[in-house]
Design an enzyme around this catalytic site. Structure first.
Site, PDB file in Angstrom:
ATOM      1  N   SER A 168     -60.314  92.336 -27.950  1.00  0.00           N
ATOM      2  CA  SER A 168     -60.327  90.893 -28.162  1.00  0.00           C
ATOM      3  C   SER A 168     -58.986  90.250 -27.867  1.00  0.00           C
ATOM      4  O   SER A 168     -58.761  89.114 -28.221  1.00  0.00           O
ATOM      5  CB  SER A 168     -60.705  90.583 -29.622  1.00  0.00           C
ATOM      6  OG  SER A 168     -59.747  91.136 -30.499  1.00  0.00           O
ATOM      7  N   CYS A 169     -58.087  90.977 -27.229  1.00  0.00           N
ATOM      8  CA  CYS A 169     -56.737  90.447 -27.052  1.00  0.00           C
ATOM      9  C   CYS A 169     -56.184  90.852 -25.708  1.00  0.00           C
ATOM     10  O   CYS A 169     -56.155  92.021 -25.373  1.00  0.00           O
ATOM     11  CB  CYS A 169     -55.819  90.953 -28.165  1.00  0.00           C
ATOM     12  SG  CYS A 169     -54.124  90.389 -28.003  1.00  0.00           S
TER      13      CYS A 169
END
Length: 281
Positions: free
Chosen positions: A117-118
């Site tokens: 998610s990053c």
């Protein structure tokens, strides 16, 4: 719900695990299909650059696409070799590139550890985080029917997600809405990098098609697409404000909430021809 019996062949990137499934208070042991997620380290000319958590499939596409979408390489021919080595801790992708590219990369090295998610973890400066690609020129001219055609094909073209329910997809649609390529991964950025690599290797012309992604349109997705020269991005989910701003400044047509029956055009609508109707506010 995903599931797999012992006799069912799993798609690449999936593993089989025994789980206990409960329904209406009754449980039983079954085999389930699980998406694989492993650390993948990218090394350029033996210099460590980044570790990404990714699905260990289509790794040559991933290596090439990441190198291009992150601006490490300018053209595919600069990637001279990719050697994948499976280790106990994960997978190393050893990339051989021209010395000048490796030296330039060393200077702006971020030493980041990517997660599903990053895409920014460990960035050392704002210019590393919000890199401004060159403006995109040209691009396809499509209508609503073409977008619907691409979306209608997308579900069945995701074998890993159909088996596991745990992955994102990035798909390349030609100007008539036909899906030419689809790549999947537990991380949306990784799926897009894999698709960019596959596009280049397949010789697809980016000005004659558009991108469809099953995730939200974060600014990193627009950044990577613009760097690859993709002029139209359609996302199943919403865009972020920064993604809209970046799409506006780079000339990318950005679509969000793409459904078969509707969608929202956030930037540069000139590439979408549609019947204009009054929409209630």
């Amino acid at each position: 719900m995903s599931g797999a019996s012992a006799s069912v062949e799993l798609p690449p990137g999936a593993a089989s695990r025994e789980v206990e499934r409960r329904r209406d208070g009754i449980g039983g042991r079954v085999r389930d299909a699980i998406a694989e997620e492993v650390p993948i380290a990218l090394l350029y000319n033996d210099r460590p650059h980044v570790v990404m958590m990714a699905t260990p499939h289509d790794l040559e596409d991933f290596a090439l696409g990441f190198s291009l979408s992150e601006g490490i390489l300018v053209e595919a021919g600069e990637l001279e070799a990719v050697d994948a080595q499976a280790l106990l801790e994960g997978i190393e992708l050893r990339l051989r590139v021209p010395p000048g590219r490796a030296d330039a990369l060393e200077e702006r090295r971020r030493n980041l550890t990517g997660r599903t998610s990053c895409g920014l973890c460990g960035a050392q400066a704002l210019e590393d985080a919000v890199r401004q690609p060159a403006p995109v020129r040209g691009g396809p001219q499509i209508d609503d029917a073409v977008l619907r055609r691409a979306l209608a094909q997308l579900h069945e073209r995701q074998p890993l997600n159909l088996a596991t329910g745990a992955t994102h997809a990035a798909a390349w649609a030609r100007a008539d809405g036909t899906l030419a390529l689809v790549r999947e991964d537990v991380g949306r950025h990784n799926a897009l990098d894999k698709l960019v690599g596959a596009l280049v290797r397949a010789g697809e012309e980016v000005e004659r098609g558009f991108l469809v992604v099953t995730s939200r349109a974060s600014y990193e997705m627009v950044q990577k697409a613009a760097t690859a020269g993709i002029a139209l991005v359609a996302a199943i989910s919403a865009p972020t404000a920064l993604a809209i701003q970046l799409a506006e400044t780079t000339g990318v047509t950005l679509i969000g909430f793409a459904r078969r029956e509707s969608h929202v055009v956030y930037t540069h609508p000139r590439r979408i021809s549609a019947r204009q109707e009054e929409v209630p506010s």
